[in-house]
Write a protein that holds these residues in place. Structure first.
Motif, mmCIF file in Angstrom:
data_model
loop_
_atom_site.group_PDB
_atom_site.id
_atom_site.type_symbol
_atom_site.label_atom_id
_atom_site.label_comp_id
_atom_site.label_asym_id
_atom_site.label_seq_id
_atom_site.Cartn_x
_atom_site.Cartn_y
_atom_site.Cartn_z
ATOM 1 N N LEU A 127 39.669 31.039 46.191
ATOM 2 C CA LEU A 127 40.525 32.183 46.528
ATOM 3 C C LEU A 127 41.708 31.740 47.390
ATOM 4 N N ARG A 128 42.891 32.222 47.015
ATOM 5 C CA ARG A 128 44.085 32.076 47.842
ATOM 6 C C ARG A 128 44.700 33.468 48.025
ATOM 7 N N THR A 132 44.899 35.649 44.543
ATOM 8 C CA THR A 132 45.001 34.833 43.340
ATOM 9 C C THR A 132 44.121 33.600 43.513
ATOM 10 N N THR A 133 44.270 32.637 42.631
ATOM 11 C CA THR A 133 43.466 31.422 42.691
ATOM 12 C C THR A 133 44.352 30.236 43.056
ATOM 13 N N ALA A 134 43.704 29.132 43.417
ATOM 14 C CA ALA A 134 44.442 27.943 43.836
ATOM 15 C C ALA A 134 45.410 27.465 42.755
ATOM 16 N N VAL A 159 52.620 32.663 42.414
ATOM 17 C CA VAL A 159 52.476 33.986 43.020
ATOM 18 C C VAL A 159 53.296 34.085 44.303
ATOM 19 N N GLU A 160 53.234 33.050 45.143
ATOM 20 C CA GLU A 160 54.020 33.103 46.383
ATOM 21 C C GLU A 160 55.510 33.201 46.068
ATOM 22 N N VAL A 191 50.384 31.791 53.103
ATOM 23 C CA VAL A 191 49.286 31.552 52.174
ATOM 24 C C VAL A 191 48.033 31.272 52.997
ATOM 25 N N TRP A 192 47.025 32.089 52.764
ATOM 26 C CA TRP A 192 45.770 31.982 53.499
ATOM 27 C C TRP A 192 44.624 31.650 52.569
#
Length: 324
Positions: free
Chosen positions: A173-174, A286-288, A294-295, A307-308
């Motif tokens: 998860l990101r 989103t995913t790694a 996405v960012e 981004v966490w």
């Protein structure tokens, strides 16, 4: 009688609104969240038998009024369990913006409860500590146990406590945090939502949502988990917007992020979902593999981003990291 702790804030997955008991902060229904890192609150506490009064500071500012009363609830519970009434000094610092919808009360009260229990010499499990943190913020209970956690509802500390949900989603998860600064007051929102004509409708379906989210987490099904989180965000906002004051927390940038997320999903087949708690800021899950794209899309809206990843449970830090 001094200790320092660190806790991560939470993103609500299946969120809660409304308190059946405001003093003990017993919510009407269960909730599930995920902690976000490296965003964190660090808190140092010290019991001072010779001091005259309690002193609380957050990010260098003295806390008084309702904020101090909420800290009192956590401090007093620890003093009751420890069997003494020593005044306490508490200093807390956040590594991320507070009061814009990123769960700062959760990490704040979780770190405070963890540090206070340690300083008082209490031998408690994290679920035990979660019942102390809950007296400041129900979300803080989940920040104590960390990662994906489930706060069970109930009328007492034996039932209303948090447990961690083990899932393989933790590593992949990101979370792209879209900062939309707009001050909000979560405590008032709990009262507003419970008076909405839509609150009972939310109560009628929330138990199924909890069960579905737990099942999806066990299966490490990213799409199912965060589709539920996205829809639950809309449900939560509906109860707030239809309360007596008709509050609308979302800002134009909030909705722009929603639209960007849905375009990524439909036009580029990116696994991405939005989520909001009480506030205008947005969690974009989103995913790694896809986080850079996405960012980029979220930043193109014109908002600040971080981004966490998934954060662990509250922890005691070495004395060298104390704030005083």
């Amino acid at each position: 009688m001094k200790a320092t702790a660190r806790a991560h804030p939470i993103q609500g997955v299946i969120k809660y609104h409304g308190m059946r008991d405001d003093e003990l902060r017993l919510p009407y229904h269960d909730s599930i969240s995920v902690c976000t890192a490296p965003s964190a609150t660090t808190t140092t506490v010290e019991f001072r038998p010779d001091a005259a009064d309690d002193v609380y500071r957050i990010d260098g500012d003295r806390v008084d009024g309702r904020g101090a009363e909420r800290i009192d609830g956590v401090v007093d519970r620890v003093r009751d369990l420890a069997g003494f009434d020593h005044p306490v000094r508490l200093e807390s610092e956040n590594s991320f913006p507070s009061n814009i919808g990123f769960g700062s009360s959760a990490s704040g009260f979780a770190a405070a409860a963890m540090a206070l229990a340690e300083a008082a010499g209490l031998d408690l499990t994290r679920p035990d500590v979660s019942t102390i943190a809950r007296r400041g913020s129900a979300s803080a209970a989940r920040a104590v146990t960390g990662a994906f956690s489930h706060l069970h509802s109930g009328m007492n500390d034996e039932d209303c406590r948090s447990e961690r949900i083990e899932t393989d989603l933790e590593d992949d998860l990101r979370i792209v945090a879209a900062h939309v600064p707009a001050y909000k007051e979560t405590e008032e929102a709990h009262r507003e939502a419970a008076e909405s004509h839509m609150f009972q409708a939310r109560m009628a379906h929330i138990h199924h949502q909890i069960d579905a989210a737990r099942d999806a987490l066990y299966d490490a099904d990213f799409d199912r988990v965060f589709e539920l989180a996205e829809h639950d965000s809309l449900s939560l906002a509906a109860t707030t917007m239809t309360g007596p004051a008709g509050w609308v927390y979302w800002q134009p940038d909030t909705v722009a992020v929603f639209n960007a997320v849905r375009e990524l999903r439909t036009d580029e087949d990116v696994p991405v979902y939005f989520s909001t708690d009480t506030g205008a800021s947005v969690y974009v899950n989103t995913t790694a593999e896809y986080v850079d794209r996405v960012e980029e899309a979220v930043a193109d809206v014109g908002v600040e981003t971080d981004v966490w990843e998934v954060g662990g449970p509250a922890e005691i830090l070495p004395s060298s990291e104390a704030l005083f």
